[in-house]
Design an enzyme around this catalytic site. Structure first.
Site, short mmCIF file in Angstrom:
data_model
loop_
_atom_site.label_atom_id
_atom_site.label_comp_id
_atom_site.label_asym_id
_atom_site.label_seq_id
_atom_site.Cartn_x
_atom_site.Cartn_y
_atom_site.Cartn_z
N TYR A 50 0.26 -1.46 0.20
CA TYR A 50 -0.15 0.09 0.26
C TYR A 50 1.21 1.33 0.07
O TYR A 50 1.66 1.83 0.90
CB TYR A 50 -0.63 0.57 1.71
CG TYR A 50 -2.05 -0.83 1.04
CD1 TYR A 50 -2.57 -1.93 0.33
CD2 TYR A 50 -2.48 -1.26 2.37
CE1 TYR A 50 -3.59 -2.72 0.20
CE2 TYR A 50 -3.82 -2.63 2.66
CZ TYR A 50 -4.14 -3.18 2.00
OH TYR A 50 -4.54 -4.16 1.49
N ARG B 163 -16.51 -0.23 -1.66
CA ARG B 163 -15.22 1.15 -1.48
C ARG B 163 -16.03 2.59 -1.65
O ARG B 163 -16.23 3.04 -2.38
CB ARG B 163 -14.47 0.78 -3.08
CG ARG B 163 -14.38 -1.30 -3.29
CD ARG B 163 -13.18 -0.95 -4.05
NE ARG B 163 -12.91 -2.01 -4.05
CZ ARG B 163 -12.97 -3.30 -3.48
NH1 ARG B 163 -14.71 -3.68 -3.90
NH2 ARG B 163 -11.80 -4.02 -3.45
N GLY B 164 -17.17 2.92 -0.71
CA GLY B 164 -17.88 3.93 -0.51
C GLY B 164 -18.64 3.91 -1.04
O GLY B 164 -19.53 5.30 -1.19
N SER C 163 -21.73 3.51 0.49
CA SER C 163 -21.50 4.53 2.39
C SER C 163 -22.93 5.70 2.12
O SER C 163 -23.39 6.24 2.80
CB SER C 163 -20.33 5.06 1.81
OG SER C 163 -19.87 6.09 1.01
N LEU D 73 -18.43 -1.55 2.35
CA LEU D 73 -18.92 -0.38 2.29
C LEU D 73 -18.56 -0.48 0.28
O LEU D 73 -19.22 0.85 -0.09
CB LEU D 73 -18.42 1.03 2.61
CG LEU D 73 -18.85 1.09 3.92
CD1 LEU D 73 -18.70 2.10 5.04
CD2 LEU D 73 -20.46 1.36 4.19
#
Length: 334
Positions: free
Chosen positions: A56, A211-212, A215, A209
């Site tokens: 990452y 990746r949003g 959300s 979620l």
């Protein structure tokens, strides 16, 4: 903060874990100071599980977590459990070039992670994706050697199919399988989840979620940066996005009736799937962290769960969760 156990051989952890990837990579630019503050806030709220990968930001995320741990009060630092994924290969331009699960590579990867994190051991260590060129027995066996030497506490897996999980578990005790699981991604329910439950292996669920996407904050006109993974994700494109956001609006009606946010309903649903499942929330800010933690106070009864299933039925998402090349690798593993 409620706690759960990562399988029969894993540690006790908080009911929610913090996925730190977005603080360094794949979701556009992030604020380092806010990221450290968010990790501190998570620890202060009782979150114990911090998840990262050595790839990452090419080590950036591990160093960020190391900074957050060093600057946290001692009591909070001592409660933190760090989960690390390794094995993904990248070049200086950030491109992906496969996975390396050879035993020598495993020992090499962990040496660098320990240094970047500033810790004496890693609590859960796992290859990010199964290396198709290396038997999982060899990779897991190498991690088992690290457990014997005290550099790793528990062995995990990531995005592995049921057969691979069984082979790994026959080699050494496996604490958990980290895999995507959400209202929009329920593929593990057919074969993988039954296998982990049979073997006493926990699930750390990422992407709860999507990746949003679910959300409640994502809008159809949102412009994504070139370094945002979602700009290339099939679920965030064109008609797929419009369809998926319609599902979110159906979920929003349920959330409003419960006095909760859409994100809280989605996380609460993941929590309801079993005590062996620990959702990872990818909050990059204290505001989003606070919202996610609010899911712990959302009670879902049988009628609520039925309504959620009707609003977002299994298999109703439009588009794959990864671009085609990555899906091909996952499909070959599954």
């Amino acid at each position: 903060m409620l706690s759960r156990t990562l399988g029969t051989t894993g540690p006790q952890v908080s009911a929610l874990g913090l996925g730190c990837m977005g603080m360094s990579a794949l979701y556009g630019d992030a604020d380092r100071g806010e990221a450290v503050a968010t990790i501190h806030a998570a620890l202060d709220a009782g979150v114990t599980l911090l998840d990262t990968g050595d790839f990452y930001g090419m080590g950036h995320n591990e160093m960020l977590i190391g900074e957050a741990l060093r600057s946290a009060p001692a009591a909070l630092r001592e409660q933190a459990l760090v989960s690390v994924k390794f094995g993904a290969l990248r070049d200086p331009e950030g491109r992906w070039s496969g996975y390396d699960g050879r035993p020598a590579a495993v020992h090499n990867f962990v040496a660098y992670s320990l240094q970047r994190l500033g810790v004496e051991h890693i609590d859960v260590y796992r290859i990010a994706r199964v290396d198709p060129e290396v038997p999982i027995e060899e990779t897991v066996g190498a991690i088992a050697e690290l457990v014997e030497k005290g550099y790793v506490r528990h062995i995990g897996l990531s995005e592995a199919g049921a057969d691979t999980v069984r082979r790994a578990a026959a080699t050494a005790p496996i604490s958990d399988l980290q895999i995507e699981y959400s209202l929009l991604s329920r593929g593990i329910e057919a074969e993988i989840l039954p296998a982990t439950r049979e073997l006493g292996i926990g699930i750390t669920a990422y992407g709860v979620l999507s990746r949003g996407l679910i959300s409640g904050h994502f809008t159809p006109d949102r412009q994504l940066a070139a370094n945002d993974f979602r700009a290339h994700s099939p679920r965030f494109q064109g008609d797929n996005l419009r369809h998926n956001l319609d599902l979110v609006e159906a979920l929003r009606k349920i959330a409003e009736q419960k006095g909760a946010s859409v994100a809280q309903i989605a996380i609460a649903w993941a929590l309801s799937r079993g005590e062996d499942i620990v959702p990872l929330v990818g909050a990059r800010t204290r505001e989003r962290l606070t919202e996610a933690l609010g899911a712990l106070d959302v009670g879902l009864d049988a009628a609520d769960l039925t309504a959620i299933e009707e609003a977002v039925p299994a298999g109703s998402a439009a588009g794959d969760r990864y671009p085609s090349a990555q899906m091909a690798h996952l499909d070959s593993e599954r």
